[in-house]
Design an enzyme around this catalytic site. Structure first.
Site, mmCIF file in Angstrom:
data_model
loop_
_atom_site.group_PDB
_atom_site.id
_atom_site.type_symbol
_atom_site.label_atom_id
_atom_site.label_comp_id
_atom_site.label_asym_id
_atom_site.label_seq_id
_atom_site.Cartn_x
_atom_site.Cartn_y
_atom_site.Cartn_z
ATOM 1 N N SER A 1 6.157 -7.449 26.466
ATOM 2 C CA SER A 1 5.343 -6.620 25.586
ATOM 3 C C SER A 1 4.493 -5.657 26.409
ATOM 4 O O SER A 1 5.038 -4.866 27.168
ATOM 5 C CB SER A 1 4.492 -7.525 24.685
ATOM 6 O OG SER A 1 3.881 -6.782 23.664
ATOM 7 N N GLU B 1 11.975 -7.693 16.229
ATOM 8 C CA GLU B 1 10.706 -7.507 16.935
ATOM 9 C C GLU B 1 9.504 -7.377 16.005
ATOM 10 O O GLU B 1 8.544 -8.138 16.082
ATOM 11 C CB GLU B 1 10.792 -6.257 17.824
ATOM 12 C CG GLU B 1 11.729 -6.370 19.000
ATOM 13 C CD GLU B 1 11.098 -7.024 20.208
ATOM 14 O OE1 GLU B 1 9.936 -7.470 20.115
ATOM 15 O OE2 GLU B 1 11.777 -7.091 21.252
ATOM 16 N N HIS C 1 9.137 -10.757 17.890
ATOM 17 C CA HIS C 1 8.490 -10.430 19.163
ATOM 18 C C HIS C 1 7.850 -11.693 19.742
ATOM 19 O O HIS C 1 7.194 -12.447 19.009
ATOM 20 C CB HIS C 1 7.424 -9.363 18.875
ATOM 21 C CG HIS C 1 6.812 -8.732 20.069
ATOM 22 N ND1 HIS C 1 7.514 -7.984 20.974
ATOM 23 C CD2 HIS C 1 5.516 -8.723 20.500
ATOM 24 C CE1 HIS C 1 6.695 -7.527 21.908
ATOM 25 N NE2 HIS C 1 5.480 -7.973 21.643
#
Length: 523
Positions: free
Chosen positions: A219, A331, A425
């Protein structure tokens, strides 16, 4: 065919091969690192030495706030490295796993790192340095899900996790308020460089090979490493890079962002806990919803970060760096967990999508959306399109750029827990680290209770792939390059290697900009 080994079995095998003896009792006698700056003592257990809370830079407090990191203070005698409590200033988030129960963290003496290394005297191990995510404003290297035990044991590697300045303290450009603070918008990036410099200078004392460093970011950590790939001679920092759910697309194309608080006196004197509390309240107004996830982060400033990462890679400026990168399949569904219920949460995320959509492609939006709606509901189609635009397609473009120069490897993480929100995610993190801790992954803990063996098997496969890449530059699947576009798909049903998966959706997109148009994302 024999059944896949579980993580405990892999650990036992690795210990046997390394000649280590596992013991339930701490063995600290061999956990002494003789670094150029002095001796550092760690804690030994189960064949590993663990060193926690080593300063790699001076505390950025007082006059050092908003300035580049400075060398760490010297010490006399033996430094005891057993402090796993450090969290850079932030307001607690339910998506992170903190070492204590504080609601607000305000200690700026946080530029520290942790090291895991096998006890045996063997040296020249591959080094894995992890840069955590968290929208560049939350998270810490001291989360239990980032523990380096399994990677170090199974991969016979040295694992390092680092803290860096977050939010307004690490990523706000204050040069407009005070010329002496020009460049402060990339101080979080400079912290990471300082940590990598520390590794290069000191890691041999922990059994690591300073010439074989793999930086792994997830990330915001992956956005950061993408930006570092766009600095001058990135091979000075690392030999290999792994980008998990993040690419150069989310590196800000211009210096910034400006501070969400415009009072310089307040910024430089306010207690850090008060500053980040005020920061979060302000962000709720100026960057609502998912836009707050991209407000802070590294930027192209022309001095440190020389151009957009995709352009720098395409021109061959990182030709000395091996690259592995990928995304999770769903995600943006991650953000659905913060709504009043999953359906409402996902609908709210889908409503944010137009703010992120590139202005240059707006006349093609309906055409692109039609491809995603062939076998999905309207909301699911928008979410898939959103995930692809901000994560999957930019990763593919970076892979294409780097594959011109170096072997490059692409993956997609597709495991979805039953009853969850998809392969969201961060969902790959418990598997890569072998910790199987599912904070922030809806349905993950329940899935672990229901079929631990299958999840351990998938984790074992990913641990072996990541550590193989760190050791040799090859994770044991074919490299990515057009036209085959070979991609590793990770799932409990067995990892598949596919050529050009979801081709129609990839081809639906004309060329994306090199970077997200932040003005369309609430900036």
């Amino acid at each position: 065919m024999s059944p896949p080994r579980t993580i405990p079995a892999l650990i036992a095998l690795a210990l046997a091969l390394a000649g280590c003896s596992a013991s339930p009792e701490p063995d600290n006698r061999r956990c002494l690192a003789h670094t150029p700056a002095g001796d550092i003592a760690g804690t030994g257990k189960d064949g590993l030495c663990v060193f926690r809370g080593i300063r790699y830079a001076a505390p950025p407090t007082g006059e050092l706030r908003f300035h580049p990191p400075q060398p760490p203070p010297a010490w006399t005698g033996t430094l005891r490295a057993d402090d796993g409590s450090r969290v850079c200033p932030q307001v607690r988030s339910s998506s992170e796993e903190y070492p204590d129960d504080r609601e607000v963290f305000g200690d700026e003496d946080c530029l520290r790192l942790n090291v895991w290394t096998p006890v045996s005297g063997k040296g020249d191990r591959p080094v894995i340095v992890f840069v955590h995510g968290g929208a560049a404003r939350i998270g810490t290297a001291n989360e239990a899900r980032y523990a380096g035990d399994t990677l170090a044991r199974v991969g016979d590697a040295v694992v390092v996790t680092i803290n860096y300045r977050l939010g307004v303290l690490g990523w706000s450009e204050l040069g407009g308020l005070d010329p002496a603070l020009r460049g402060s918008g990339n101080n979080g990036l400079r912290d990471q460089i300082a940590a990598l410099d520390w590794v290069r200078t000191n890691i041999a004392a922990f059994g690591g090979d300073p010439a074989n460093v793999t930086a792994v970011g997830e990330s915001a950590g992956a956005f950061s490493l993408s930006a570092l790939l766009a600095t001058d001679r990135p091979e000075r920092l690392f030999r290999r890079v792994v980008l998990q759910s993040g690419s150069g697309y989310l590196v800000h194309p211009r210096p910034g962002p400006p501070p969400p608080i415009g009072d310089l006196a307040a910024l430089t004197t306010m207690p850090a806990a008060d500053l980040v509390t005020r920061q979060e309240k302000t962000l709720g107004r100026i960057a609502p919803g998912t836009t707050s996830a991209v407000y802070f982060g590294p930027s192209v400033d022309g001095t440190l970060v020389l151009d957009t990462p995709e352009r720098r890679l395409a021109e061959g400026h990182a030709r000395g760096v091996d690259l592995l990168l990928g995304t999770t399949r769903d995600e943006v569904n991650f953000f659905g967990q913060f709504g009043p219920d999953p359906a409402a949460g996902l609908a709210a995320v889908a409503e944010d999508q137009p703010r992120f959509f590139p202005a240059a492609l707006r006349d093609r939006r309906a055409e692109i959306a039609a491809v995603y709606r062939r076998d999905r509901s309207p909301t699911d189609a928008t979410l898939a399109m959103f995930s692809d635009q901000v994560m999957r397609l930019p990763a593919i473009r970076m892979a294409e750029a780097q594959a011109r120069w170096r072997p490059t490897y692409l993956y997609e993480f597709a495991w979805s827990p039953p009853g969850g929100l998809g392969a969201v995610h961060t969902a790959e993190l418990p598997f890569v680290f072998g910790t199987l801790r599912f904070v922030g992954v809806p349905g993950g803990a329940e899935a672990l209770s229901g079929d631990r063996a299958a999840l351990e098997a998938l984790s074992g496969q990913m641990v072996r792939a990541w550590t193989a890449f760190a050791r040799t530059g090859n994770p044991d699947w074919p490299s990515y390059r057009p036209p085959t576009r070979t991609t590793r798909i990770w799932d409990v049903r067995g990892p598949d290697v596919l050529d050009d998966p979801r081709r129609a959706e990839r081809e639906a997109w004309p060329a994306l900009p090199d970077a997200l148009e932040l003005s369309s994302a609430g900036r």
